[in-house]
Motif scaffolding. Structure first.
Motif, mmCIF file in Angstrom:
data_model
loop_
_atom_site.group_PDB
_atom_site.id
_atom_site.type_symbol
_atom_site.label_atom_id
_atom_site.label_comp_id
_atom_site.label_asym_id
_atom_site.label_seq_id
_atom_site.Cartn_x
_atom_site.Cartn_y
_atom_site.Cartn_z
ATOM 1 N N GLU A 14 -64.098 -33.910 13.262
ATOM 2 C CA GLU A 14 -64.321 -33.492 11.879
ATOM 3 C C GLU A 14 -65.442 -32.465 11.791
ATOM 4 O OE1 GLU A 14 -63.074 -37.490 9.494
ATOM 5 O OE2 GLU A 14 -65.091 -37.463 10.353
ATOM 6 N N ASP A 15 -65.482 -31.759 10.647
ATOM 7 C CA ASP A 15 -66.519 -30.765 10.365
ATOM 8 C C ASP A 15 -66.578 -29.696 11.457
ATOM 9 O OD1 ASP A 15 -67.251 -32.131 8.003
ATOM 10 O OD2 ASP A 15 -68.521 -33.482 9.167
ATOM 11 N N CYS A 16 -65.412 -29.217 11.857
ATOM 12 C CA CYS A 16 -65.326 -28.262 12.963
ATOM 13 C C CYS A 16 -65.455 -26.800 12.533
ATOM 14 C CB CYS A 16 -63.998 -28.432 13.704
ATOM 15 S SG CYS A 16 -63.811 -30.051 14.464
ATOM 16 N N SER A 17 -65.234 -26.481 11.264
ATOM 17 C CA SER A 17 -65.297 -25.097 10.767
ATOM 18 C C SER A 17 -64.320 -24.189 11.518
ATOM 19 C CB SER A 17 -66.715 -24.537 10.852
ATOM 20 O OG SER A 17 -67.588 -25.296 10.066
ATOM 21 N N ALA A 19 -61.404 -21.554 12.057
ATOM 22 C CA ALA A 19 -60.940 -20.386 11.310
ATOM 23 C C ALA A 19 -59.454 -20.532 10.988
ATOM 24 C CB ALA A 19 -61.176 -19.120 12.123
ATOM 25 N N THR A 48 -54.243 -23.341 13.474
ATOM 26 C CA THR A 48 -54.646 -23.757 12.143
ATOM 27 C C THR A 48 -53.783 -23.036 11.107
ATOM 28 O OG1 THR A 48 -56.372 -22.068 12.159
ATOM 29 C CG2 THR A 48 -57.028 -24.313 12.738
ATOM 30 N N SER A 51 -55.303 -19.875 5.148
ATOM 31 C CA SER A 51 -56.159 -20.366 4.070
ATOM 32 C C SER A 51 -55.423 -20.465 2.740
ATOM 33 C CB SER A 51 -57.380 -19.456 3.907
ATOM 34 O OG SER A 51 -56.981 -18.168 3.481
#
Length: 108
Positions: A14-17, A19, A48, A51
């Motif tokens: 978690e909280d990997c940022s 892209a 990923t 966005s």
């Protein structure tokens, strides 16, 4: 350094940022309870998501004239858009960076 058993294990990263729209590999190293360098590394590749995405893809919503047209679409989240018109033969060469660099119709 997480103790594991030989049962199915789920590790939450978690909280990997990370892209958006990027290829990654998550690497996992396992060894026996001694924790020495005699284990094995395995990787799982993933990409990923973008966005934002289209719920309905762009479609013409008005007649095309020499001065322009209108396009309708819907996205999954609020955000920004850039638009440019190019010849169909050049469309495969267009990237997000080239659309944004046109600096025409940047809204949001």
């Amino acid at each position: 350094n997480v103790a594991i058993s030989n049962a199915v294990t789920m590790l939450e990263l978690e909280d990997c940022s990370l892209a958006p729209s990027t290829d990654y590999a998550a690497l996992v190293y396992v060894a026996d309870s001694g924790g020495h360098d005699d284990g094995i590394v395995a990787a799982v590749s993933f990409t990923t998501s973008a966005s934002n995405a289209f719920v309905s893809t762009p479609a013409l919503s008005a007649a095309v004239t020499p001065v322009g047209t209108a396009i309708t679409f819907q996205t999954t989240v609020p955000g920004k858009l850039w638009a440019v018109i190019v010849s169909e033969v050049n469309a495969p060469l267009v990237t997000p960076a080239t659309v944004k660099s046109a600096q025409m119709w940047a809204l949001g």
